[in-house]
Scaffold this motif. Structure first.
Motif, PDB file in Angstrom:
ATOM      1  N   VAL A  60       0.841  -1.207   0.000  1.00 23.49           N
ATOM      2  CA  VAL A  60       0.000   0.000   0.000  1.00 23.49           C
ATOM      3  C   VAL A  60       0.871   1.252   0.000  1.00 23.49           C
ATOM      4  CG1 VAL A  60      -1.607   1.332   1.422  1.00 23.49           C
ATOM      5  CG2 VAL A  60      -2.029  -1.077   1.001  1.00 23.49           C
ATOM      6  N   ARG A  61       1.929   1.259   0.789  1.00 24.17           N
ATOM      7  CA  ARG A  61       2.829   2.417   0.801  1.00 24.17           C
ATOM      8  C   ARG A  61       3.492   2.606  -0.557  1.00 24.17           C
ATOM      9  NH1 ARG A  61       3.362   7.337   1.809  1.00 24.17           N
ATOM     10  NH2 ARG A  61       5.486   8.023   2.121  1.00 24.17           N
ATOM     11  N   ALA A  62       3.892   1.518  -1.191  1.00 21.03           N
ATOM     12  CA  ALA A  62       4.490   1.609  -2.526  1.00 21.03           C
ATOM     13  C   ALA A  62       3.487   2.149  -3.533  1.00 21.03           C
ATOM     14  CB  ALA A  62       5.001   0.245  -2.959  1.00 21.03           C
ATOM     15  N   ALA A  63       2.245   1.717  -3.417  1.00 27.08           N
ATOM     16  CA  ALA A  63       1.211   2.212  -4.333  1.00 27.08           C
ATOM     17  C   ALA A  63       0.972   3.705  -4.132  1.00 27.08           C
ATOM     18  CB  ALA A  63      -0.084   1.432  -4.116  1.00 27.08           C
ATOM     19  N   PHE A  64       0.977   4.169  -2.878  1.00 28.74           N
ATOM     20  CA  PHE A  64       0.819   5.602  -2.621  1.00 28.74           C
ATOM     21  C   PHE A  64       1.997   6.399  -3.178  1.00 28.74           C
ATOM     22  CE2 PHE A  64      -2.270   4.688   0.935  1.00 28.74           C
ATOM     23  CZ  PHE A  64      -3.327   5.325   0.319  1.00 28.74           C
ATOM     24  N   LEU A  65       3.208   5.886  -3.005  1.00 22.70           N
ATOM     25  CA  LEU A  65       4.378   6.567  -3.553  1.00 22.70           C
ATOM     26  C   LEU A  65       4.307   6.631  -5.077  1.00 22.70           C
ATOM     27  CD1 LEU A  65       7.221   5.115  -1.314  1.00 22.70           C
ATOM     28  CD2 LEU A  65       6.528   7.501  -1.440  1.00 22.70           C
ATOM     29  N   ALA A  66       3.896   5.530  -5.691  1.00 21.46           N
ATOM     30  CA  ALA A  66       3.806   5.488  -7.151  1.00 21.46           C
ATOM     31  C   ALA A  66       2.701   6.412  -7.655  1.00 21.46           C
ATOM     32  CB  ALA A  66       3.560   4.063  -7.616  1.00 21.46           C
ATOM     33  N   SER A  67       1.572   6.480  -6.956  1.00 24.61           N
ATOM     34  CA  SER A  67       0.482   7.338  -7.419  1.00 24.61           C
ATOM     35  C   SER A  67       0.839   8.813  -7.255  1.00 24.61           C
ATOM     36  CB  SER A  67      -0.821   7.023  -6.665  1.00 24.61           C
ATOM     37  OG  SER A  67      -0.746   7.455  -5.329  1.00 24.61           O
ATOM     38  N   GLU A  68       1.587   9.150  -6.205  1.00 21.87           N
ATOM     39  CA  GLU A  68       2.042  10.531  -6.041  1.00 21.87           C
ATOM     40  C   GLU A  68       2.971  10.916  -7.183  1.00 21.87           C
ATOM     41  OE1 GLU A  68       3.836  10.920  -2.224  1.00 21.87           O
ATOM     42  OE2 GLU A  68       2.005  10.400  -1.155  1.00 21.87           O
ATOM     43  N   THR A  69       3.814   9.980  -7.609  1.00 25.44           N
ATOM     44  CA  THR A  69       4.704  10.239  -8.734  1.00 25.44           C
ATOM     45  C   THR A  69       3.893  10.451  -9.999  1.00 25.44           C
ATOM     46  OG1 THR A  69       6.397   8.865  -7.709  1.00 25.44           O
ATOM     47  CG2 THR A  69       6.645   9.313 -10.052  1.00 25.44           C
ATOM     48  N   TRP A  70       2.880   9.636 -10.185  1.00 26.93           N
ATOM     49  CA  TRP A  70       2.043   9.755 -11.372  1.00 26.93           C
ATOM     50  C   TRP A  70       1.302  11.099 -11.389  1.00 26.93           C
ATOM     51  CZ3 TRP A  70      -3.432   9.623 -11.923  1.00 26.93           C
ATOM     52  CH2 TRP A  70      -3.862   9.519 -13.233  1.00 26.93           C
ATOM     53  N   LYS A  71       0.808  11.518 -10.224  1.00 26.43           N
ATOM     54  CA  LYS A  71       0.107  12.805 -10.138  1.00 26.43           C
ATOM     55  C   LYS A  71       1.062  13.965 -10.430  1.00 26.43           C
ATOM     56  CE  LYS A  71      -3.299  11.365  -6.735  1.00 26.43           C
ATOM     57  NZ  LYS A  71      -3.716  11.493  -5.338  1.00 26.43           N
ATOM     58  N   GLU A  72       2.286  13.880  -9.899  1.00 26.66           N
ATOM     59  CA  GLU A  72       3.270  14.937 -10.115  1.00 26.66           C
ATOM     60  C   GLU A  72       3.616  15.064 -11.606  1.00 26.66           C
ATOM     61  OE1 GLU A  72       5.096  16.989  -7.896  1.00 26.66           O
ATOM     62  OE2 GLU A  72       3.672  16.444  -6.337  1.00 26.66           O
ATOM     63  N   ASN A  73       3.768  13.921 -12.284  1.00 29.46           N
ATOM     64  CA  ASN A  73       4.144  13.923 -13.685  1.00 29.46           C
ATOM     65  C   ASN A  73       2.997  14.400 -14.584  1.00 29.46           C
ATOM     66  OD1 ASN A  73       6.685  13.013 -13.104  1.00 29.46           O
ATOM     67  ND2 ASN A  73       6.200  10.877 -13.470  1.00 29.46           N
ATOM     68  N   ARG A  74       1.788  14.298 -14.120  1.00 23.95           N
ATOM     69  CA  ARG A  74       0.621  14.648 -14.922  1.00 23.95           C
ATOM     70  C   ARG A  74       0.279  16.122 -14.874  1.00 23.95           C
ATOM     71  NH1 ARG A  74      -4.881  11.262 -15.589  1.00 23.95           N
ATOM     72  NH2 ARG A  74      -5.827  13.077 -16.456  1.00 23.95           N
ATOM     73  N   LYS A  75       0.771  16.839 -13.873  1.00 21.13           N
ATOM     74  CA  LYS A  75       0.468  18.261 -13.749  1.00 21.13           C
ATOM     75  C   LYS A  75       1.069  19.029 -14.927  1.00 21.13           C
ATOM     76  CE  LYS A  75       0.120  18.549  -8.755  1.00 21.13           C
ATOM     77  NZ  LYS A  75       0.706  19.092  -7.534  1.00 21.13           N
ATOM     78  N   PRO A  76       0.302  19.971 -15.508  1.00 23.34           N
ATOM     79  CA  PRO A  76       0.837  20.746 -16.644  1.00 23.34           C
ATOM     80  C   PRO A  76       1.840  21.801 -16.230  1.00 23.34           C
ATOM     81  CG  PRO A  76      -1.470  21.294 -16.248  1.00 23.34           C
ATOM     82  CD  PRO A  76      -1.077  20.258 -15.254  1.00 23.34           C
TER      83      PRO A  76
END
Length: 78
Positions: free
Chosen positions: A62-78
């Motif tokens: 779960v912690r790895a998934a949260f870290l990965a999703s935060e990375t995905w959100k950061e990369n998606r911001k314009p």
């Protein structure tokens, strides 16, 4: 990236950059194997040990998934 920074980032004591967060998530997924592989290979564990290993595995995944999703959100911001 130093080991201490990685540990602090996984626990949440320090904010990680995008690349460090991705690396920490990858390491978390690898570390989670340490908890689930013994359950798949060995059959002689008692029930409390099996429960503890499963809980540790779930927490790390779960912690790895949260870290990965935060990375995905950061990369998606314009």
């Amino acid at each position: 990236m130093s080991f201490m920074l990685l540990c602090k980032g996984i626990i949440g004591l320090e904010r990680l950059t995008g690349r460090a967060r991705k690396s920490a998530a990858e390491w978390c997924f690898l570390i989670s194997c340490l908890f689930i592989v013994p359950l798949l290979i060995f059959d002689g564990f008692s029930v409390p040990v099996k429960i503890i290993l499963q809980l540790c595995w779930a927490i790390v995944v779960v912690r790895a998934a949260f870290l990965a999703s935060e990375t995905w959100k950061e990369n998606r911001k314009p």
